[in-house]
Design an enzyme around this catalytic site. Structure first.
Site, PDB file in Angstrom:
ATOM      1  N   TYR A   1       0.813  -1.213   0.000  1.00 50.54           N
ATOM      2  CA  TYR A   1       0.000   0.000   0.000  1.00 50.54           C
ATOM      3  C   TYR A   1       0.851   1.269   0.000  1.00 50.54           C
ATOM      4  CZ  TYR A   1      -3.826  -3.130   1.495  1.00 50.54           C
ATOM      5  OH  TYR A   1      -4.743  -4.143   1.603  1.00 50.54           O
TER       6      TYR A   1
ATOM      7  N   HIS B   1       0.280 -11.714   1.683  1.00 50.09           N
ATOM      8  CA  HIS B   1      -0.735 -10.893   1.024  1.00 50.09           C
ATOM      9  C   HIS B   1      -1.526 -11.654  -0.051  1.00 50.09           C
ATOM     10  CE1 HIS B   1      -1.640  -6.416   0.052  1.00 50.09           C
ATOM     11  NE2 HIS B   1      -2.685  -7.152  -0.211  1.00 50.09           N
TER      12      HIS B   1
END
Length: 256
Positions: free
Chosen positions: A49, A107
């Site tokens: 992110y 992830h």
């Protein structure tokens, strides 16, 4: 009435968290400061992110005690090798300006061999104290079961909302007492104006978004992590603990 806290494997997790995907820099800092001010205590981020530095600045300035927060981050696929994995996690901790995460996830799944190796590295991070709990994200049933053979998995974070269901996977995770973190719980904003959800909402004097989030947190072991940039929507998303979807509501949503 559903509690604002879920207890998973004897660990308390806020039922509603705050997603930070696509929030960066000063904007991320302002939005997160607002979220903490209105009551969020569960923060979800990831190295991919590119906002861990911004979140770290907010955490450093905040008067909220560290033990009142539940912080999740994730290792990106390109860092699943032994050379990169631990450096990646150490950098996340440095950026966030904390000594340990509450939850560290893989992830996305890679190929089976890489998943197995990455899960081993993940478990070493737990043993080293880099994170209290570990888990995965976007793992299938088969991939999740393999990870469980190797390590004490706490969570599988999946895209989950009333119109994207995973009944077999969710049932299995509930039976295993795993945390089910629902990301994109409003389908990236698509459910905000959904007519069916709005119709149910009118019955409870709630919005379509609040119905979608309530549908999630009303389920065993499910925590939702919506993103909301405005204080108004942050407050709206939190205001889901004073009503309950009834059997008729659930039947309508179960047919979708």
């Amino acid at each position: 009435m559903i509690s604002k806290i879920k207890t998973i494997q004897n660990t308390r997790v806020p039922s509603l968290g705050f997603g930070t995907w696509n929030l960066r820099g000063n904007h991320c800092e302002k939005v997160l400061e607002s979220a903490l001010e209105v009551g969020y205590r569960h923060i979800d981020t990831a190295e991919m992110y590119a906002n861990e530095d911004a979140i770290g600045h907010v955490l450093k300035r905040s008067a909220i005690a560290r033990n009142e927060l539940f912080i999740t981050s994730k290792v990106w696929q390109t860092h699943y090798s032994k050379n990169d994995f631990f450096k990646s996690v150490e950098q996340s901790l440095k950026s966030l300006q904390i000594s340990s995460l509450d939850l560290l996830l893989l992830h996305w799944p890679a190929d089976q061999k890489t998943n197995i190796e990455a899960t081993e590295f993940l478990n070493i991070c737990r043993e080293m104290g880099y994170s209290k709990h570990i888990g995965v994200a976007n793992f299938s049933m088969e991939q999740l079961k393999q990870a469980q053979k190797q390590a004490p998995v706490f969570c599988n974070q999946i895209k989950y909302h009333p119109y994207e269901k995973h009944p077999e996977l969710v049932k299995y995770m509930q039976e295993q007492d795993l945390l089910i973190t629902a990301y994109s719980p409003l389908d990236v904003g698509k459910l905000i104006d959904d007519k069916q959800l709005a119709s149910i909402g009118r019955k409870h004097n709630k919005t379509a978004s609040q119905v979608a989030l309530r549908w999630l947190v009303q389920q065993k072991n499910v925590s939702a992590i919506p993103k909301a940039s405005s204080k108004e929507h942050q407050i709206e998303n939190l205001d889901i603990f004073d009503f309950e979807l009834d059997g008729e509501d659930l039947d309508i949503l179960d047919r979708k």
